[in-house]
Design an enzyme around this catalytic site. Structure first.
Site, PDB file in Angstrom:
ATOM      1  N   ASN A   5      -9.887 -87.699  18.432  1.00 42.67           N
ATOM      2  CA  ASN A   5     -11.326 -87.826  18.186  1.00 42.67           C
ATOM      3  C   ASN A   5     -11.692 -88.255  16.769  1.00 42.67           C
ATOM      4  O   ASN A   5     -12.765 -88.793  16.553  1.00 42.67           O
ATOM      5  CB  ASN A   5     -12.060 -86.549  18.599  1.00 42.67           C
ATOM      6  CG  ASN A   5     -11.598 -85.324  17.852  1.00 42.67           C
ATOM      7  OD1 ASN A   5     -10.465 -85.284  17.369  1.00 42.67           O
ATOM      8  ND2 ASN A   5     -12.442 -84.330  17.753  1.00 42.67           N
ATOM      9  N   GLU A  18      -6.065 -76.088  14.245  1.00 37.42           N
ATOM     10  CA  GLU A  18      -7.510 -76.272  14.396  1.00 37.42           C
ATOM     11  C   GLU A  18      -7.755 -76.650  15.843  1.00 37.42           C
ATOM     12  O   GLU A  18      -7.242 -77.672  16.312  1.00 37.42           O
ATOM     13  CB  GLU A  18      -8.035 -77.375  13.466  1.00 37.42           C
ATOM     14  CG  GLU A  18      -8.000 -77.010  11.990  1.00 37.42           C
ATOM     15  CD  GLU A  18      -8.853 -75.802  11.628  1.00 37.42           C
ATOM     16  OE1 GLU A  18      -9.744 -75.421  12.419  1.00 37.42           O
ATOM     17  OE2 GLU A  18      -8.599 -75.221  10.567  1.00 37.42           O
ATOM     18  N   CYS A  66     -15.012 -81.200  17.455  1.00 33.34           N
ATOM     19  CA  CYS A  66     -14.787 -79.761  17.609  1.00 33.34           C
ATOM     20  C   CYS A  66     -15.949 -78.978  17.014  1.00 33.34           C
ATOM     21  O   CYS A  66     -16.149 -77.821  17.348  1.00 33.34           O
ATOM     22  CB  CYS A  66     -13.461 -79.347  17.001  1.00 33.34           C
ATOM     23  SG  CYS A  66     -13.239 -79.918  15.333  1.00 33.34           S
ATOM     24  N   GLU A  87      -8.092 -76.064   6.134  1.00 32.88           N
ATOM     25  CA  GLU A  87      -7.838 -77.466   5.809  1.00 32.88           C
ATOM     26  C   GLU A  87      -8.926 -77.944   4.854  1.00 32.88           C
ATOM     27  O   GLU A  87      -9.968 -77.320   4.714  1.00 32.88           O
ATOM     28  CB  GLU A  87      -7.868 -78.311   7.072  1.00 32.88           C
ATOM     29  CG  GLU A  87      -6.790 -77.908   8.071  1.00 32.88           C
ATOM     30  CD  GLU A  87      -6.491 -79.005   9.053  1.00 32.88           C
ATOM     31  OE1 GLU A  87      -5.727 -79.917   8.704  1.00 32.88           O
ATOM     32  OE2 GLU A  87      -7.030 -78.958  10.178  1.00 32.88           O
TER      33      GLU A  87
HETATM   34  P1  NDP Z   1      -3.976 -81.949  23.018  1.00 31.34           P
HETATM   35  O1  NDP Z   1      -3.922 -80.572  22.457  1.00 31.34           O
HETATM   36  O2  NDP Z   1      -3.378 -82.189  24.330  1.00 31.34           O
HETATM   37  O3  NDP Z   1      -3.316 -82.982  22.025  1.00 31.34           O
HETATM   38  C1  NDP Z   1      -3.378 -82.908  20.606  1.00 31.34           C
HETATM   39  C2  NDP Z   1      -2.114 -83.509  20.037  1.00 31.34           C
HETATM   40  O4  NDP Z   1      -0.992 -82.697  20.388  1.00 31.34           O
HETATM   41  C3  NDP Z   1      -1.810 -84.897  20.573  1.00 31.34           C
HETATM   42  O5  NDP Z   1      -1.203 -85.653  19.546  1.00 31.34           O
HETATM   43  C4  NDP Z   1      -0.853 -84.584  21.694  1.00 31.34           C
HETATM   44  O6  NDP Z   1      -0.085 -85.666  22.096  1.00 31.34           O
HETATM   45  C5  NDP Z   1      -0.018 -83.493  21.074  1.00 31.34           C
HETATM   46  N1  NDP Z   1       0.686 -82.655  22.028  1.00 31.34           N
HETATM   47  C6  NDP Z   1       0.501 -82.554  23.375  1.00 31.34           C
HETATM   48  N2  NDP Z   1       1.343 -81.634  23.892  1.00 31.34           N
HETATM   49  C7  NDP Z   1       2.082 -81.155  22.865  1.00 31.34           C
HETATM   50  C8  NDP Z   1       3.118 -80.175  22.759  1.00 31.34           C
HETATM   51  N3  NDP Z   1       3.555 -79.492  23.802  1.00 31.34           N
HETATM   52  N4  NDP Z   1       3.625 -79.924  21.533  1.00 31.34           N
HETATM   53  C9  NDP Z   1       3.180 -80.582  20.455  1.00 31.34           C
HETATM   54  N5  NDP Z   1       2.213 -81.523  20.498  1.00 31.34           N
HETATM   55  C10 NDP Z   1       1.668 -81.806  21.679  1.00 31.34           C
HETATM   56  O7  NDP Z   1      -5.473 -82.384  23.005  1.00 31.34           O
HETATM   57  P2  NDP Z   1      -6.101 -83.710  23.605  1.00 31.34           P
HETATM   58  O8  NDP Z   1      -6.119 -84.708  22.530  1.00 31.34           O
HETATM   59  O9  NDP Z   1      -5.455 -84.133  24.877  1.00 31.34           O
HETATM   60  O10 NDP Z   1      -7.538 -83.187  23.937  1.00 31.34           O
HETATM   61  C11 NDP Z   1      -7.708 -82.209  24.953  1.00 31.34           C
HETATM   62  C12 NDP Z   1      -8.799 -81.256  24.571  1.00 31.34           C
HETATM   63  O11 NDP Z   1      -8.529 -80.652  23.314  1.00 31.34           O
HETATM   64  C13 NDP Z   1     -10.144 -81.905  24.374  1.00 31.34           C
HETATM   65  O12 NDP Z   1     -10.775 -82.134  25.567  1.00 31.34           O
HETATM   66  C14 NDP Z   1     -10.824 -80.879  23.509  1.00 31.34           C
HETATM   67  O13 NDP Z   1     -11.307 -79.823  24.295  1.00 31.34           O
HETATM   68  C15 NDP Z   1      -9.716 -80.384  22.624  1.00 31.34           C
HETATM   69  N6  NDP Z   1      -9.670 -81.075  21.337  1.00 31.34           N
HETATM   70  C16 NDP Z   1     -10.062 -80.433  20.226  1.00 31.34           C
HETATM   71  C17 NDP Z   1     -10.079 -81.077  19.024  1.00 31.34           C
HETATM   72  C18 NDP Z   1     -10.501 -80.441  17.785  1.00 31.34           C
HETATM   73  O14 NDP Z   1     -10.847 -81.142  16.850  1.00 31.34           O
HETATM   74  N7  NDP Z   1     -10.474 -79.125  17.694  1.00 31.34           N
HETATM   75  C19 NDP Z   1      -9.700 -82.466  18.906  1.00 31.34           C
HETATM   76  C20 NDP Z   1      -9.271 -83.058  20.125  1.00 31.34           C
HETATM   77  C21 NDP Z   1      -9.244 -82.371  21.271  1.00 31.34           C
HETATM   78  P3  NDP Z   1      -0.659 -86.672  23.214  1.00 31.34           P
HETATM   79  O15 NDP Z   1      -2.061 -86.285  23.540  1.00 31.34           O
HETATM   80  O16 NDP Z   1      -0.575 -87.963  22.531  1.00 31.34           O
HETATM   81  O17 NDP Z   1       0.188 -86.543  24.387  1.00 31.34           O
END
Ligand code: NDP
Length: 481
Positions: A151, A248, A282, A462
């Site tokens: 995001n 976060e 977020c 952060e």
């Molecule tokens: P994820 O938690 O799935 O992904 C965040 C990052 O972690 C990505 O780079 C992802 O890789 C990576 N990741 C996925 N699985 C693992 C694992 N087992 N171990 C280590 N790293 C991993 O979030 P999403 O981006 O898919 O978003 C899903 C939801 O998360 C959103 O709908 C929202 O609710 C929340 N979110 C919150 C944010 C915030 O700022 N607090 C920001 C974004 C999302 P990849 O996705 O490339 O597979």
């Protein structure tokens, strides 16, 4: 279309797997942004080896000289700001003005942490013993793993990498596969600015690469932003192997509107925080908790403003709300709205996907306002991460505060009021790391600590000077003279 690569030991290279994944524009799925390596644990291991090899010389460089690299990178990014912002809109969907704002923020972050190179202070502490000189030194941890979401595709990679780098660490960055291009641009710029080979490595891919990074025993700390579910897994693995961890995660951020607020201004504040960046922040407001006596008047203003928002591709002029990140996410948003309606909420605006004409090629959801929401409904408890504002009513300040705190998250919170007393009580008693008075819950600044309480965050803050705490360890030195 371009084929992008990983950055390992200063070389751009494909994954050892030979596999790639596609990144497409969420406003127009016919627009292929690029292909990226689908990396495995072997790629992560190679990046960690490179980072370990490069880190001692980088740490030995005077910190203000490390800062010079970040300053040069800031200037390079500034020169390319418009191009990077356009790429951000293509890969993530946010509107071009929003993307320009984010690139501006990354430039500020590079400059700010460049300056921190001259401010990595320790302390001199008086000893209780005669002729003993005591001081503290900040030292880097070694190799840092940074795992970032889609995001904020350049700001979050920057606000994790920059404090890590200025502190003398080497970094392995795993960007989200849903928006991997801007992180690549940031890395290119840092390399061009003179960052030595191996100090920053970028490994693209999915959770497979992310989990390999988290599990790697030579990675001393993981800074993660993303979902609560993934964050919990990251914390478990780091806890077992005693790696430092910073998470976060989500929010269920409230905006309290008291009867004495300027209602038009309050509706504008909620509109901005709920629908800006398509609600995919977020820190987005997803609950407006309004004093009952003004709830109808407030809802009317919010609905009028929401219906007037222009939804469409973020590269077009005059667009207020871009697409959701992908089809599954857009479907999830409207499913959650439908479930709220089934539970008794009223859909006052939006609530559907927008598919007319060219919008059908993207993942658009109409800005949605729900009325009659009660605190126990799922829509009032769980993060939606889409353009959805739920309006709840409260009897008075105390009731609104109790509703605001009755969720498991605690990231950002706003109150709209003219009462100084209520504003100060709110700041003290709201369970949130970021507190806003007459300001949107989203829209934070880089030079001040960022983070939440309860299930929203774990570990040190952060951004701001506090970010350095996570990326350094203190040595306490005693010297008898
Ligand atoms: P994820 O938690 O799935 O992904 C965040 C990052 O972690 C990505 O780079 C992802 O890789 C990576 N990741 C996925 N699985 C693992 C694992 N087992 N171990 C280590 N790293 C991993 O979030 P999403 O981006 O898919 O978003 C899903 C939801 O998360 C959103 O709908 C929202 O609710 C929340 N979110 C919150 C944010 C915030 O700022 N607090 C920001 C974004 C999302 P990849 O996705 O490339 O597979």
């Amino acid at each position: 279309m371009s084929a992008y690569q990983n950055l390992i030991a200063g070389q751009w290279a494909p994954s050892a797997t030979g596999r790639t994944f596609e990144n497409r524009n969420p406003a127009d799925v016919d627009d292929l942004v690029g292909t990226f390596p689908e990396s495995s644990a072997d790629d992560v291991a190679a990046a960690v080896v490179a980072a370990r090899a490069a880190q001692p010389a980088w740490a030995a460089m005077p910190a203000p000289k490390r800062g010079d690299v970040l300053y040069r990178a800031a200037n390079l990014l500034e020169a390319r700001a418009d191009a990077v912002a356009r790429e951000m809109t293509r890969e993530e969907g946010k509107t071009l003005p929003e993307a320009k704002g984010e690139v501006g923020r990354a430039i500020n972050i590079l400059r700010y942490y460049g300056g921190e190179g001259a401010r990595l202070y320790g302390r001199v502490i008086p000893s209780e013993r005669d002729r003993v000189f005591m001081h503290t030194l900040r030292t880097p941890l070694g190799v840092i793993g940074a795992i970032t979401p889609w995001n904020f595709p350049i700001a979050i990679p920057a606000w994790k990498s920059c404090p890590a780098l200025i502190s003398g660490n080497a970094v392995v960055l795993k960007p989200s596969e849903l928006a991997p291009l801007c992180a690549t641009r940031l890395a290119e710029i840092l390399v061009e600015a003179g960052l030595p080979a191996g100090v920053l490595n970028v490994v693209h891919g999915s959770g497979e690469a992310g989990s390999a990074l988290v599990a790697h025993e030579q990675v001393r700390a993981i800074s993660f932003t993303g979902s609560e579910a993934t964050g919990s897994k990251v914390a478990d693995v780091c806890g077992k192997r005693r790696a430092r961890v910073q998470l976060e995660m989500g929010g269920k951020n409230p905006t309290i509107v008291l009867a004495d607020a300027d209602l038009d201004e309050a509706a504008g504040i909620v509109l901005n925080a709920a629908f800006g960046s398509t609600g995919q922040r977020c820190t987005a407001t997803s609950r407006a908790i309004v004093e009952r006596s003004v709830a109808d008047a407030f809802s009317e203003k919010l609905v009028t403003k929401a219906k007037a928002m222009k939804v469409g591709p973020g590269l077009e002029a005059g667009i207020d709300v871009g697409p959701s990140i992908n089809a599954a996410h857009a479907d999830r948003v409207v499913t959650e709205v439908a479930a709220a309606a089934g539970a008794g909420a009223q859909v006052l605006a939006g609530g559907t996907r927008l598919t007319d004409g060219a919008l059908g090629r993207g993942h658009f959801v109409a800005p949605t306002v729900l009325g009659g929401v009660t605190p126990t409904m799922t829509i009032a408890q769980e993060e939606v991460f889409g353009p959805v504002a739920a309006v709840l009513s409260a009897d008075d300040f105390e009731h609104a505060l109790a509703i605001a705190n009755d969720v498991r998250f605690g990231l950002s919170a706003t109150i709209c009021t003219r009462s100084l007393s209520h504003a100060l009580q709110f700041a003290q008693r709201i369970e949130a790391g970021l507190v806003m008075v007459n300001l949107p819950s989203a829209g934070v600044e880089y030079q001040v600590a960022f983070g939440g309480s309860k299930a929203s965050s774990l570990g040190p803050r952060e951004q701001g000077p506090e970010a350095i705490d996570f990326y350094t360890t203190l040595k306490t030195v005693y010297m008898k003279y």
